[in-house]
Design an enzyme around this catalytic site. Structure first.
Site, PDB file in Angstrom:
ATOM      1  CB  CYS A 109      -0.889  -0.029   1.241  1.00 14.99           C
ATOM      2  SG  CYS A 109      -2.011   1.368   1.389  1.00 14.99           S
ATOM      3  CG  HIS A 149      -5.711  -2.458  -1.526  1.00  6.36           C
ATOM      4  ND1 HIS A 149      -4.709  -3.131  -0.859  1.00  6.36           N
ATOM      5  CD2 HIS A 149      -5.442  -1.136  -1.342  1.00  6.36           C
ATOM      6  CE1 HIS A 149      -3.888  -2.251  -0.299  1.00  6.36           C
ATOM      7  NE2 HIS A 149      -4.316  -1.032  -0.586  1.00  6.36           N
ATOM      8  CD  GLU A 150      -6.530   1.486  -3.984  1.00  9.56           C
ATOM      9  OE1 GLU A 150      -6.681   2.460  -3.215  1.00  9.56           O
ATOM     10  OE2 GLU A 150      -5.455   0.859  -4.058  1.00  9.56           O
ATOM     11  CG  HIS A 200      -7.402   2.614   1.148  1.00  7.36           C
ATOM     12  ND1 HIS A 200      -6.686   2.699   2.325  1.00  7.36           N
ATOM     13  CD2 HIS A 200      -6.558   2.074   0.234  1.00  7.36           C
ATOM     14  CE1 HIS A 200      -5.469   2.219   2.130  1.00  7.36           C
ATOM     15  NE2 HIS A 200      -5.369   1.824   0.873  1.00  7.36           N
TER      16      HIS A 200
END
EC number: 3.5.1.88
Length: 183
Positions: free
Chosen positions: A110, A153-154, A157
């Site tokens: 990351c 993954h994004e 966030h």
């Protein structure tokens, strides 16, 4: 132009907040930041630009990584057939996901984490995303394999979740049966 100095690191409160949805029409600042995020990813994958500006290579970035707690992200990633997935997505949501799971053989990294974190991050192998482009046009996008891992993954966030939250704490190298491993 965004640089590594613009990216907040783990421990910053924006990385643990649930981001708020953007409203349309977007502000000029939201549009510009989305474009700048995509430009950062493209530059970070260009050897000359990355060296010149000290950029770490990235395939995805979310607004909270820039201390902006709004629901948008950018990805710039190729799949195994070299198809490019290059988007700025506003208010993305996972509409559906596969039962089949996948992970990266070397774990995940990351831009907001300046250390290696060993362990498998198991995610859905395929996802369908509902989102909007900068003009407010609805999009329905399908991702599989590596691009699916990147988009999840994004989106994490945007929900205040870091990739290492998914790693088995007792046994980071534990891999459930029937998980496809890439890389």
């Amino acid at each position: 132009m965004l640089t590594m100095d613009d990216i907040v690191r783990e421990g910053h409160p924006a990385l643990r907040e649930v981001a708020t949805e953007v409203t349309f029409p977007l502000s000029d600042e939201e549009k510009k930041l989305g474009r700048d995020m995509l430009e950062f990813l493209i530059n970070s994958q260009d050897e000359e630009m990355a060296e010149k500006y000290g950029l770490r290579g990235g395939v995805g970035i979310a607004a909270p990584q820039l201390a902006v707690t709004k629901r948008f992200l950018a990805i710039h990633v190729h799949d195994e057939k070299d198809r490019l997935y290059s988007y700025v997505l506003y208010n993305p949501k996972i509409r559906s996901h596969s039962v089949q799971q996948a992970c990266l053989s070397g774990g995940e990294g990351c831009l907001s984490v300046d250390r290696e974190v060993p362990g498998y991050v198991v995610r859905s192998e395929r996802v369908t995303i509902d989102a909007f482009d900068e003009n407010g046009t609805p999009l329905k996008l399908r991702f599989k394999d590596y691009p699916a891992i990147v988009i999840q993954h994004e989106i994490d966030h945007l929900n205040g979740i870091m990739f290492y939250d998914h790693i088995n704490k007792e046994n980071p190298s534990y891999l459930p049966p029937d998980v496809d491993v890439f890389g």
